[in-house]
Design a protein around this motif. Structure first.
Motif, PDB file in Angstrom:
ATOM      1  N   GLU A  48       0.842  -1.186   0.000  1.00  0.00           N
ATOM      2  CA  GLU A  48       0.000   0.000   0.000  1.00  0.00           C
ATOM      3  C   GLU A  48       0.882   1.242   0.000  1.00  0.00           C
ATOM      4  O   GLU A  48       1.842   1.322   0.769  1.00  0.00           O
ATOM      5  CB  GLU A  48      -0.913   0.006   1.233  1.00  0.00           C
ATOM      6  CG  GLU A  48      -1.886  -1.149   1.285  1.00  0.00           C
ATOM      7  CD  GLU A  48      -2.765  -1.095   2.517  1.00  0.00           C
ATOM      8  OE1 GLU A  48      -3.088   0.032   2.967  1.00  0.00           O
ATOM      9  OE2 GLU A  48      -3.112  -2.151   3.052  1.00  0.00           O
ATOM     10  N   PRO A  49       0.575   2.226  -0.830  1.00  0.00           N
ATOM     11  CA  PRO A  49       1.405   3.437  -0.860  1.00  0.00           C
ATOM     12  C   PRO A  49       1.213   4.272   0.402  1.00  0.00           C
ATOM     13  O   PRO A  49       0.179   4.188   1.080  1.00  0.00           O
ATOM     14  CB  PRO A  49       0.899   4.180  -2.103  1.00  0.00           C
ATOM     15  CG  PRO A  49      -0.509   3.703  -2.268  1.00  0.00           C
ATOM     16  CD  PRO A  49      -0.536   2.275  -1.803  1.00  0.00           C
ATOM     17  N   LEU A  50       2.219   5.057   0.727  1.00  0.00           N
ATOM     18  CA  LEU A  50       2.096   5.969   1.858  1.00  0.00           C
ATOM     19  C   LEU A  50       1.117   7.080   1.519  1.00  0.00           C
ATOM     20  O   LEU A  50       1.162   7.650   0.438  1.00  0.00           O
ATOM     21  CB  LEU A  50       3.459   6.576   2.199  1.00  0.00           C
ATOM     22  CG  LEU A  50       4.469   5.667   2.919  1.00  0.00           C
ATOM     23  CD1 LEU A  50       5.788   6.404   3.080  1.00  0.00           C
ATOM     24  CD2 LEU A  50       3.938   5.246   4.268  1.00  0.00           C
ATOM     25  N   SER A  51       0.246   7.374   2.473  1.00  0.00           N
ATOM     26  CA  SER A  51      -0.717   8.456   2.264  1.00  0.00           C
ATOM     27  C   SER A  51      -0.630   9.405   3.458  1.00  0.00           C
ATOM     28  O   SER A  51      -1.225   9.177   4.508  1.00  0.00           O
ATOM     29  CB  SER A  51      -2.134   7.905   2.121  1.00  0.00           C
ATOM     30  OG  SER A  51      -2.488   7.123   3.250  1.00  0.00           O
ATOM     31  N   GLY A  52       0.171  10.432   3.329  1.00  0.00           N
ATOM     32  CA  GLY A  52       0.312  11.398   4.407  1.00  0.00           C
ATOM     33  C   GLY A  52       1.406  10.998   5.376  1.00  0.00           C
ATOM     34  O   GLY A  52       2.111  10.004   5.193  1.00  0.00           O
ATOM     35  N   PRO A  53       1.558  11.783   6.446  1.00  0.00           N
ATOM     36  CA  PRO A  53       2.598  11.493   7.443  1.00  0.00           C
ATOM     37  C   PRO A  53       2.382  10.125   8.091  1.00  0.00           C
ATOM     38  O   PRO A  53       1.254   9.674   8.282  1.00  0.00           O
ATOM     39  CB  PRO A  53       2.424  12.631   8.460  1.00  0.00           C
ATOM     40  CG  PRO A  53       1.741  13.721   7.707  1.00  0.00           C
ATOM     41  CD  PRO A  53       0.838  13.038   6.727  1.00  0.00           C
ATOM     42  N   LEU A  54       3.476   9.490   8.440  1.00  0.00           N
ATOM     43  CA  LEU A  54       3.442   8.135   8.982  1.00  0.00           C
ATOM     44  C   LEU A  54       3.375   8.192  10.505  1.00  0.00           C
ATOM     45  O   LEU A  54       4.207   8.807  11.159  1.00  0.00           O
ATOM     46  CB  LEU A  54       4.704   7.384   8.549  1.00  0.00           C
ATOM     47  CG  LEU A  54       4.802   5.908   8.926  1.00  0.00           C
ATOM     48  CD1 LEU A  54       3.803   5.080   8.133  1.00  0.00           C
ATOM     49  CD2 LEU A  54       6.217   5.394   8.676  1.00  0.00           C
ATOM     50  N   THR A  55       2.358   7.532  11.081  1.00  0.00           N
ATOM     51  CA  THR A  55       2.251   7.446  12.538  1.00  0.00           C
ATOM     52  C   THR A  55       3.041   6.241  13.039  1.00  0.00           C
ATOM     53  O   THR A  55       3.454   5.372  12.267  1.00  0.00           O
ATOM     54  CB  THR A  55       0.787   7.308  12.974  1.00  0.00           C
ATOM     55  OG1 THR A  55       0.278   6.039  12.504  1.00  0.00           O
ATOM     56  CG2 THR A  55      -0.065   8.426  12.397  1.00  0.00           C
ATOM     57  N   LEU A  56       3.226   6.186  14.342  1.00  0.00           N
ATOM     58  CA  LEU A  56       3.974   5.078  14.939  1.00  0.00           C
ATOM     59  C   LEU A  56       3.304   3.746  14.649  1.00  0.00           C
ATOM     60  O   LEU A  56       3.955   2.784  14.232  1.00  0.00           O
ATOM     61  CB  LEU A  56       4.097   5.297  16.453  1.00  0.00           C
ATOM     62  CG  LEU A  56       4.677   4.127  17.256  1.00  0.00           C
ATOM     63  CD1 LEU A  56       6.102   3.826  16.827  1.00  0.00           C
ATOM     64  CD2 LEU A  56       4.617   4.417  18.756  1.00  0.00           C
ATOM     65  N   HIS A  57       1.989   3.673  14.866  1.00  0.00           N
ATOM     66  CA  HIS A  57       1.305   2.392  14.699  1.00  0.00           C
ATOM     67  C   HIS A  57       1.148   2.021  13.223  1.00  0.00           C
ATOM     68  O   HIS A  57       1.096   0.826  12.895  1.00  0.00           O
ATOM     69  CB  HIS A  57      -0.056   2.445  15.396  1.00  0.00           C
ATOM     70  CG  HIS A  57       0.063   2.603  16.887  1.00  0.00           C
ATOM     71  ND1 HIS A  57      -0.198   3.798  17.527  1.00  0.00           N
ATOM     72  CD2 HIS A  57       0.449   1.733  17.852  1.00  0.00           C
ATOM     73  CE1 HIS A  57      -0.003   3.644  18.820  1.00  0.00           C
ATOM     74  NE2 HIS A  57       0.397   2.407  19.050  1.00  0.00           N
ATOM     75  N   GLN A  58       1.111   3.003  12.341  1.00  0.00           N
ATOM     76  CA  GLN A  58       1.140   2.677  10.912  1.00  0.00           C
ATOM     77  C   GLN A  58       2.497   2.083  10.522  1.00  0.00           C
ATOM     78  O   GLN A  58       2.556   1.143   9.724  1.00  0.00           O
ATOM     79  CB  GLN A  58       0.847   3.925  10.085  1.00  0.00           C
ATOM     80  CG  GLN A  58      -0.615   4.353  10.088  1.00  0.00           C
ATOM     81  CD  GLN A  58      -0.830   5.673   9.371  1.00  0.00           C
ATOM     82  OE1 GLN A  58       0.128   6.390   9.056  1.00  0.00           O
ATOM     83  NE2 GLN A  58      -2.089   6.005   9.115  1.00  0.00           N
ATOM     84  N   ALA A  59       3.567   2.641  11.101  1.00  0.00           N
ATOM     85  CA  ALA A  59       4.895   2.082  10.832  1.00  0.00           C
ATOM     86  C   ALA A  59       4.990   0.646  11.351  1.00  0.00           C
ATOM     87  O   ALA A  59       5.518  -0.246  10.673  1.00  0.00           O
ATOM     88  CB  ALA A  59       5.964   2.955  11.492  1.00  0.00           C
ATOM     89  N   MET A  60       4.453   0.399  12.546  1.00  0.00           N
ATOM     90  CA  MET A  60       4.443  -0.968  13.076  1.00  0.00           C
ATOM     91  C   MET A  60       3.628  -1.897  12.181  1.00  0.00           C
ATOM     92  O   MET A  60       4.030  -3.037  11.908  1.00  0.00           O
ATOM     93  CB  MET A  60       3.860  -0.970  14.495  1.00  0.00           C
ATOM     94  CG  MET A  60       4.729  -0.310  15.547  1.00  0.00           C
ATOM     95  SD  MET A  60       3.902  -0.331  17.157  1.00  0.00           S
ATOM     96  CE  MET A  60       5.182   0.373  18.187  1.00  0.00           C
ATOM     97  N   ALA A  61       2.470  -1.404  11.723  1.00  0.00           N
ATOM     98  CA  ALA A  61       1.603  -2.227  10.879  1.00  0.00           C
ATOM     99  C   ALA A  61       2.294  -2.583   9.567  1.00  0.00           C
ATOM    100  O   ALA A  61       2.224  -3.738   9.096  1.00  0.00           O
ATOM    101  CB  ALA A  61       0.282  -1.505  10.610  1.00  0.00           C
ATOM    102  N   ARG A  62       2.971  -1.623   8.977  1.00  0.00           N
ATOM    103  CA  ARG A  62       3.684  -1.900   7.728  1.00  0.00           C
ATOM    104  C   ARG A  62       4.816  -2.895   7.963  1.00  0.00           C
ATOM    105  O   ARG A  62       5.091  -3.754   7.119  1.00  0.00           O
ATOM    106  CB  ARG A  62       4.220  -0.603   7.125  1.00  0.00           C
ATOM    107  CG  ARG A  62       3.151   0.402   6.726  1.00  0.00           C
ATOM    108  CD  ARG A  62       3.750   1.599   6.015  1.00  0.00           C
ATOM    109  NE  ARG A  62       4.117   1.232   4.648  1.00  0.00           N
ATOM    110  CZ  ARG A  62       3.307   1.346   3.595  1.00  0.00           C
ATOM    111  NH1 ARG A  62       2.071   1.800   3.746  1.00  0.00           N
ATOM    112  NH2 ARG A  62       3.734   1.003   2.403  1.00  0.00           N
TER     113      ARG A  62
END
Length: 504
Positions: A48-62
């Motif tokens: 999935e492409p990045l959409s906006g600033p990356l949060t901590l939990h989005q980084a963990m999910a990726r």
């Protein structure tokens, strides 16, 4: 004649030896280039492409979804499942099918000889065609082999569960690595621009000082001392920049983003201090119950106990059932197709001799597995207490560094006012700003250590960052599950069950 035969034989031997020679050709560069292009495409395919600033939990999910080490554990788990399915087939009866054509260049004939007189009592005769078609379908089922195969299949099932526990550990490690890298990357995002701006000012001040020295304006010793101080400030700034510059690269590697991606982190809402609201006694019990390493040893103990049962089973005789269908096109046969069946008992008497030693070895394996689990339990509890001590120490260090940062911020504010009033020189202001920048760096890095130490407590307790079920495999859904799980820990709730199947 004999000489020619020897020469012919030697020639055949030399030909055979030369035919068995094996050579290996080096891989061409074009093949390696093609492999490199294919790997680059497959490593980042379907993300999935990045959409906006990356949060901590989005980084963990990726990281959970796309990290290559995590993908490897998923593949190993799938392989273990297939191996379990394969082991289940060992419990089925053995069934063999033979079919073919049999022929010979002369007649299969025989005669009989009297055992009393030694004379031929029957002229040569045959009861078999020179060319025949034959087929056999035979099924054999050994009850003892079935029992051993059943236990082996149970052991393979435990091996699959061990792979799941190892995957749990990998996910926990990945999440912790992302947590640490994210907060260091956040510090880099906050401070790198300030460092670059201050380095530019230091460079400008140094060039101005060098220009004044060339024009022989002022005391040369003071000018050189001024330049030395500026160079020392530059060195300190370069060291700080080096400590921060690779943080985003490390984070991008963990979440499997193409290196060089412009990564922007979500703005943090201040330096919120995470509080530990769970009793250490509860975490102790959870650690001894849920740590992947201990659960793996539980399965290893069960595998060792099953090995003991297998050794005892091999002491028993085997009951073997057989049935088969046969066909032979021999024209002399009255019945060209027939079936047979039978029951027999098989017993390898050497197993009776070796079985006691095998049983002793299996029981020793059980004792070793138990001792290893107990030793690991002590190590797990030690890790939990070390993690808690690291958290308390990181909390104290952060509070101290935060106080120093606040004081240095006030000092540099006063220095700016004095500089505007021409009360101090540029070097004094630069040194004050450098001190403030170093204090901010220590504060941000100690905050990263604090957040990492807080998460390490729950990782040491064997708590899974993901629940058993996630609504979907989309990054945002996994991120929400991670955030909810961490919020539950923050409130003191660690009652969620151990996860055995995280999002894939």
């Amino acid at each position: 004649m004999k000489k020619s035969q020897k020469l012919f034989g030697a020639s055949l031997l030399a030909l055979a030896i030369s035919g068995c020679a094996v050579t290996s050709e080096p891989i061409e560069r074009s093949v390696s280039e093609q492999r490199a292009r294919a790997d680059l495409q497959s490593m980042y395919k379907g993300q999935e492409p990045l959409s906006g600033p990356l949060t901590l939990h989005q980084a963990m999910a990726r990281a959970v979804k796309y990290n290559l080490e995590g993908r490897l554990k998923i593949m190993e788990e799938a392989l273990a499942k297939r191996q379990l399915d394969l082991a289940s087939f060992d419990m089925l009866p053995r069934m063999a099918l033979d079919a073919g054509y049999v022929g010979r260049n002369n007649v299969s004939a025989s005669s009989s000889q009297s055992v009393r007189t030694g004379t031929q009592s029957l002229e040569p005769s045959t009861s078999q065609d020179r060319d025949r078609d034959v087929a056999d379908l035979t099924m054999v089922w050994n009850v003892l082999d079935f029992g051993v195969s059943y236990i082996s299949a149970k052991q393979q099932g435990d091996q699959r569960l061990i792979v799941q526990e190892r995957r749990r550990k990998v996910i926990n490690t990945i999440v912790q690595d992302v947590r640490s890298a994210y907060w260091r990357a956040m510090a880099a995002e906050r401070l790198l621009k300030q460092i670059d701006s201050l380095m530019a000012r230091v460079d400008t001040a140094r060039r101005n000082s060098e220009s004044m020295s060339e024009q022989r304006i002022g005391d040369p010793v003071q000018s050189l001392g001024y330049q030395r101080s500026l160079i020392e400030a530059t060195r300190q700034l370069e060291e700080q920049r080096r400590a921060l510059s690779l943080a985003k690269t490390e984070l991008a590697t963990l979440i499997n983003l193409p290196l060089g991606t412009n990564l922007t982190l979500a703005t943090d809402d201040g330096y919120r201090i995470p509080e530990l609201k769970v009793d250490l006694s509860k975490l102790e019990q959870e650690a001894l119950t849920s740590r992947p390493e201990l659960r793996e040893q539980d399965y290893q103990t069960r595998i060792s106990a099953a090995e003991t049962r297998k050794a005892m089973l091999r002491l028993l005789p085997g009951l073997e059932f057989s049935a088969g269908g046969h066909y032979d096109s021999n024209s002399f046969l009255v019945e060209q197709g027939w079936a047979d069946y039978g029951v027999k008992v098989t017993w390898n008497l050497f197993n009776v001799i070796s079985a006691p030693a095998a049983i002793d070895v299996a029981k020793a394996g059980e004792e070793v597995a138990t001792a290893r689990r107990q030793a690991m339990s002590i190590a797990v509890l030690a890790q939990l207490y070390v993690a808690n001590a690291n958290y308390q120490e990181a909390l104290r260090q952060f509070k101290t560094n935060q106080q120093l940062s606040d004081i240095d911020g006030q000092i540099v504010g006063q220095l700016r006012n004095r500089r505007q009033a021409d009360g101090i020189g540029e070097l004094d202001l630069i040194q004050g700003e450098l001190n403030t920048l170093q204090a901010d760096l220590r504060r941000d890095l100690s905050y990263a250590d604090l957040r990492n130490a807080y998460g390490q407590i729950f990782a040491s307790a064997g708590l899974d960052p993901l629940p058993d079920q996630v609504q979907s495999t989309e990054v945002q859904s996994i991120a929400t599950a991670l955030a909810n799980r961490e919020a539950a820990w923050a409130s003191g709730d660690i009652s969620l069950p151990v996860a055995h199947a995280s999002a894939q």
